[in-house]
Design a protein around this motif. Structure first.
Motif, PDB file in Angstrom:
ATOM      1  N   LYS A  10       1.073  -0.909   0.214  1.00 30.81           N
ATOM      2  CA  LYS A  10       0.005  -0.049   0.015  1.00 30.81           C
ATOM      3  C   LYS A  10       1.096   1.794   0.024  1.00 30.81           C
ATOM      4  CE  LYS A  10      -3.890   2.035   2.589  1.00 30.81           C
ATOM      5  NZ  LYS A  10      -4.719   2.488   3.462  1.00 30.81           N
ATOM      6  N   LEU A  11       1.848   1.012   1.121  1.00 25.15           N
ATOM      7  CA  LEU A  11       3.108   2.400   0.607  1.00 25.15           C
ATOM      8  C   LEU A  11       3.378   2.876  -0.169  1.00 25.15           C
ATOM      9  CD1 LEU A  11       3.940   4.275   2.821  1.00 25.15           C
ATOM     10  CD2 LEU A  11       6.294   2.889   2.958  1.00 25.15           C
ATOM     11  N   LYS A  13       1.519   1.908  -3.847  1.00 24.35           N
ATOM     12  CA  LYS A  13       1.082   2.708  -4.986  1.00 24.35           C
ATOM     13  C   LYS A  13       1.485   3.831  -4.072  1.00 24.35           C
ATOM     14  CE  LYS A  13      -1.242  -2.187  -5.075  1.00 24.35           C
ATOM     15  NZ  LYS A  13      -1.999  -2.940  -5.526  1.00 24.35           N
ATOM     16  N   SER A  14       1.280   3.910  -2.956  1.00 20.42           N
ATOM     17  CA  SER A  14       0.357   5.660  -2.876  1.00 20.42           C
ATOM     18  C   SER A  14       2.083   6.328  -3.592  1.00 20.42           C
ATOM     19  CB  SER A  14       0.310   5.133  -1.454  1.00 20.42           C
ATOM     20  OG  SER A  14       0.427   6.722  -1.458  1.00 20.42           O
ATOM     21  N   TYR A  15       2.323   6.078  -2.618  1.00 22.35           N
ATOM     22  CA  TYR A  15       3.977   6.695  -3.267  1.00 22.35           C
ATOM     23  C   TYR A  15       3.889   6.632  -4.549  1.00 22.35           C
ATOM     24  CZ  TYR A  15       8.917   8.360  -3.503  1.00 22.35           C
ATOM     25  OH  TYR A  15       9.711   8.940  -3.764  1.00 22.35           O
ATOM     26  N   ASN A  16       3.813   5.993  -5.277  1.00 25.58           N
ATOM     27  CA  ASN A  16       4.345   5.956  -7.333  1.00 25.58           C
ATOM     28  C   ASN A  16       3.146   7.072  -7.170  1.00 25.58           C
ATOM     29  OD1 ASN A  16       6.211   4.678  -7.410  1.00 25.58           O
ATOM     30  ND2 ASN A  16       5.250   2.560  -7.445  1.00 25.58           N
ATOM     31  N   LYS A  17       1.383   6.677  -6.572  1.00 21.08           N
ATOM     32  CA  LYS A  17       0.631   7.276  -7.397  1.00 21.08           C
ATOM     33  C   LYS A  17       0.383   8.642  -7.037  1.00 21.08           C
ATOM     34  CE  LYS A  17      -4.597   7.623  -6.999  1.00 21.08           C
ATOM     35  NZ  LYS A  17      -5.324   6.200  -6.268  1.00 21.08           N
ATOM     36  N   GLU A  18       0.773   9.393  -5.719  1.00 18.52           N
ATOM     37  CA  GLU A  18       0.849  10.874  -5.204  1.00 18.52           C
ATOM     38  C   GLU A  18       1.910  11.539  -5.335  1.00 18.52           C
ATOM     39  OE1 GLU A  18      -1.221  10.418  -1.515  1.00 18.52           O
ATOM     40  OE2 GLU A  18      -2.947   9.004  -2.380  1.00 18.52           O
ATOM     41  N   THR A  19       2.855  10.742  -5.201  1.00 19.25           N
ATOM     42  CA  THR A  19       4.809  11.372  -5.655  1.00 19.25           C
ATOM     43  C   THR A  19       4.930  12.211  -6.687  1.00 19.25           C
ATOM     44  OG1 THR A  19       4.913   9.995  -3.233  1.00 19.25           O
ATOM     45  CG2 THR A  19       6.821  11.919  -4.358  1.00 19.25           C
ATOM     46  N   ASN A  79       2.210  19.915  -0.117  1.00 16.11           N
ATOM     47  CA  ASN A  79       1.739  19.535   1.197  1.00 16.11           C
ATOM     48  C   ASN A  79       1.841  20.509   1.928  1.00 16.11           C
ATOM     49  OD1 ASN A  79       0.361  17.575  -0.155  1.00 16.11           O
ATOM     50  ND2 ASN A  79       1.398  15.733   0.729  1.00 16.11           N
TER      51      ASN A  79
END
Length: 92
Positions: A10-11, A13-19, A79
């Motif tokens: 999950k970390l 996927k979130s890093y690749n998608k949102e960063t 952010n």
């Protein structure tokens, strides 16, 4: 151990998608500097401290570069834009 793998997935996927891409580049540089400092430290432990001044110069410069790049990453993170209002838009 079974609960760690989904959390890491999950970390990532979130890093690749949102960063943003510029933060990923800074993160890659931070990882390189971290590995460089670790390798210098391991080398001194294994080989010895004969040119101790050379080790200190190299290791302290990697620590300094890491600190400066981490500060850059914090300031350029969208952010955190509310906390750094005086930074020019070119840095984003």
């Amino acid at each position: 151990m079974s609960s760690v793998k989904p959390a890491i997935d999950k970390l990532l996927k979130s890093y690749n998608k949102e960063t943003p891409q510029n933060l990923k580049l800074i993160d890659a540089y931070l990882a390189f500097i971290l590995v460089s400092g670790i390798l210098q430290f391991v080398y001194v432990i294994l080989v010895g401290t004969y040119p101790y001044n050379a080790f200190l110069a190299g290791f302290i410069s990697t620590v300094g570069q890491f600190v400066l790049a981490a500060g850059l990453r914090i300031q350029t993170n969208p952010n955190n834009s509310g906390q750094f209002k005086t930074i020019s838009p070119e840095r984003y």
